[in-house]
Write an enzyme that holds these catalytic residues in place. Sequence first.
Site, PDB file in Angstrom:
ATOM      1  N   GLU A 168      37.006  15.322   6.370  1.00 30.74           N
ATOM      2  CA  GLU A 168      37.949  14.651   5.903  1.00 30.74           C
ATOM      3  C   GLU A 168      38.349  14.724   4.361  1.00 30.74           C
ATOM      4  OE1 GLU A 168      39.469  11.974   9.851  1.00 30.74           O
ATOM      5  OE2 GLU A 168      38.163  10.876   8.486  1.00 30.74           O
ATOM      6  N   ALA A 169      39.500  14.583   4.089  1.00 26.16           N
ATOM      7  CA  ALA A 169      39.891  14.462   2.860  1.00 26.16           C
ATOM      8  C   ALA A 169      39.354  13.124   2.118  1.00 26.16           C
ATOM      9  CB  ALA A 169      41.424  14.740   2.359  1.00 26.16           C
ATOM     10  N   ASN A 170      39.433  12.232   3.138  1.00 32.81           N
ATOM     11  CA  ASN A 170      38.856  10.834   2.331  1.00 32.81           C
ATOM     12  C   ASN A 170      37.435  10.748   2.341  1.00 32.81           C
ATOM     13  OD1 ASN A 170      37.832  10.441   5.144  1.00 32.81           O
ATOM     14  ND2 ASN A 170      39.353   9.231   6.011  1.00 32.81           N
ATOM     15  N   ASP A 185      31.906   3.902   0.773  1.00 30.87           N
ATOM     16  CA  ASP A 185      32.645   2.887   1.349  1.00 30.87           C
ATOM     17  C   ASP A 185      31.776   1.813   1.857  1.00 30.87           C
ATOM     18  OD1 ASP A 185      31.655   4.070   3.603  1.00 30.87           O
ATOM     19  OD2 ASP A 185      33.557   3.809   4.722  1.00 30.87           O
ATOM     20  N   SER A 236      33.463  -1.235   8.187  1.00 31.93           N
ATOM     21  CA  SER A 236      33.554  -0.005   6.923  1.00 31.93           C
ATOM     22  C   SER A 236      34.425  -0.517   5.724  1.00 31.93           C
ATOM     23  CB  SER A 236      34.190   1.004   7.701  1.00 31.93           C
ATOM     24  OG  SER A 236      34.474   2.010   6.904  1.00 31.93           O
ATOM     25  N   GLY A 289      45.811   5.331  13.695  1.00 30.80           N
ATOM     26  CA  GLY A 289      44.971   4.925  14.790  1.00 30.80           C
ATOM     27  C   GLY A 289      44.356   3.490  14.339  1.00 30.80           C
ATOM     28  N   THR A 290      44.729   3.121  13.269  1.00 30.27           N
ATOM     29  CA  THR A 290      43.910   1.827  12.713  1.00 30.27           C
ATOM     30  C   THR A 290      44.787   0.820  12.256  1.00 30.27           C
ATOM     31  OG1 THR A 290      43.600   2.678  10.719  1.00 30.27           O
ATOM     32  CG2 THR A 290      42.028   3.086  11.969  1.00 30.27           C
ATOM     33  N   ARG A 320      52.203  11.073  11.437  1.00 30.79           N
ATOM     34  CA  ARG A 320      51.468  10.714  12.661  1.00 30.79           C
ATOM     35  C   ARG A 320      51.421   9.096  12.664  1.00 30.79           C
ATOM     36  NH1 ARG A 320      46.635   9.170  10.382  1.00 30.79           N
ATOM     37  NH2 ARG A 320      45.580   9.072  12.494  1.00 30.79           N
ATOM     38  N   PRO A 321      51.225   8.862  14.005  1.00 38.28           N
ATOM     39  CA  PRO A 321      51.053   7.367  13.975  1.00 38.28           C
ATOM     40  C   PRO A 321      49.705   6.913  13.733  1.00 38.28           C
ATOM     41  CG  PRO A 321      50.947   8.256  16.562  1.00 38.28           C
ATOM     42  CD  PRO A 321      51.294   9.386  15.184  1.00 38.28           C
TER      43      PRO A 321
END
Length: 554
Positions: free
Chosen positions: A381-383, A287, A75, A510-511, A507-508
């Site tokens: 998602e905002a992204n 992307d 991605s 995820g990537t 938040r932790p």
Amino acid sequence: MPETIFLNFVDMDLGAITKYSALHAKPNGLILQYGTAGFRTKAEHLDHVMFRMGLLAVLRSKQTKSTIGVMVTASHNPEEDNGVKLVDPLGEMLAPSWEEHATCLANAEEQDMQRVLIDISEKEAVNLQQDAFVVIGRDTRPSSEKLSQSVIDGVTVLGGQFHDYGLLTTPQLHYMVYCRNTGGRYGKATIEGYYQKLSKAFVELTKQASCSGDEYRSLKVDCANGIGALKLREMEHYFSQGLSVQLFNDGSKGKLNHLCGADFVKSHQKPPQGMEIKSNERCCSFDGDADRIVYYYHDADGHFHLIDGDKIATLISSFLKELLVEIGESLNIGVVQTAYANGSSTRYLEEVMKVPVYCTKTGVKHLHHKAQEFDIGVYFEANGHGTALFSTAVEMKIKQSAEQLEDKKRKAAKMLENIIDLFNQAAGDAISDMLVIEAILALKGLTVQQWDALYTDLPNRQLKVQVADRRVISTTNAERQAVTPPGLQEAINDLVKKYKLSRAFVRPSGTEDVVRVYAEADSQESADHLAHEVSLAVFQLAGGIGERPQPVTS
Ligand code: 16G
Ligand code: MG
């Protein structure tokens, strides 16, 4: 079940698996996790993972008696990285229990690999005599071709059949899987099938626009130097009656995702390199695998304006709601967002649009799942990851209405029918989203500035904090509140109180091995301060390492 074990041993050619596996040997001690976006890391560490995901795809295909997809892509990550994701029968992300199997299989040392394969087959009651079919796609990374060959080796050694589509966007692979498992009813499982289905719906839809002046006819697209450029170039003549696209960062010189693409534009809040923007021109960025899209423009004063996933969801859901009112259908429509959605977007949707809004954890699969609860579920998602989902019952109802209703209503039903065809129902798709957005703008006669003016984003800031172990942070309420470590949420609450229109969460990731901090407030200065103060609280209470977080300098 000794009998099954016996069958498993017989039906898998263990000798061949061992032999081929040795050709795709796992580096000792390397541990990877099948995360929200599959496996993702430096390309040189992925050969064994690809081979093993080929094996796993065969087992999943046998178990579901369906075609399974394998996509080789990382991605928006840098060009040197790569990754792999499996696609389930209806084009969805892999089921959670199989994500665990994927992690176990990828991490098994060479000598344990067979045992793990057999364990998975037993746990999931896989009938090894069942046929298997796997379809494979890849992005344009230099490493992708060889890595997809390793997937094929894995598929073949377990006796699976396969079709290698070669270069595809991620959503196109989801589309292929969906088509193949629905007997061609959804569309033809070929690249032409995809182009034809989407373009036909787009051209029909835009024919209904009364204002289709030049302003609506052209769009600048930043393709992140990725697969989106190749596929848009192939596709553009199918829809050129309705839209002319000008491609930038098409991969002919620049590096994939480097200073361009949707992720760069969203996170730096500035235009990509390699694209000349005149004031008020409509532009968008994909992307690296074309499943994300954001829009933007420069105003007459040269100020940059980002139109992110939240505003895309607003445009789409408002338009769908208008069409439903016109045909007199009271279907339930819901919008799904994450904690990153700008507070202004949520307020606008709930208070002005009167559309119910729901919040889920970050990651497409969570939004997708929630969106399936509605007749029409719009999620973004905002992204810039997102789409609109229509339940089968709704799709049938609308198709009937398009045949039966009288003039004006029929027109609205026809539009809805085209929109359903345009959205890739298998996955969020930058190409689909782009065509839907372009059609809506033309149909409503909206300029990019008018779209942007629906509401004003609250200033916001995102930061990262390094901690020794990000798992010490756990969250609830769709990641909007921290449960552990003790005292962190109370500290955030106290900080938030100091600012107006403010909100913050942590938040932790995820990537990445970091904790993410998000803050918004009535001014950029306040959002920056709040984000910094929350970062300090994380650093102190969640075991920060390295340098203390520094104030934001913009
Ligand atoms: C992955 C997710 C994306 C999410 C991002 C969050 C998919 C296909 N992709 O890229 O939806 O926004 O992770 O990353 O689900 P983070 O956990 O590092 O913030
Ligand atoms: Mg992507």
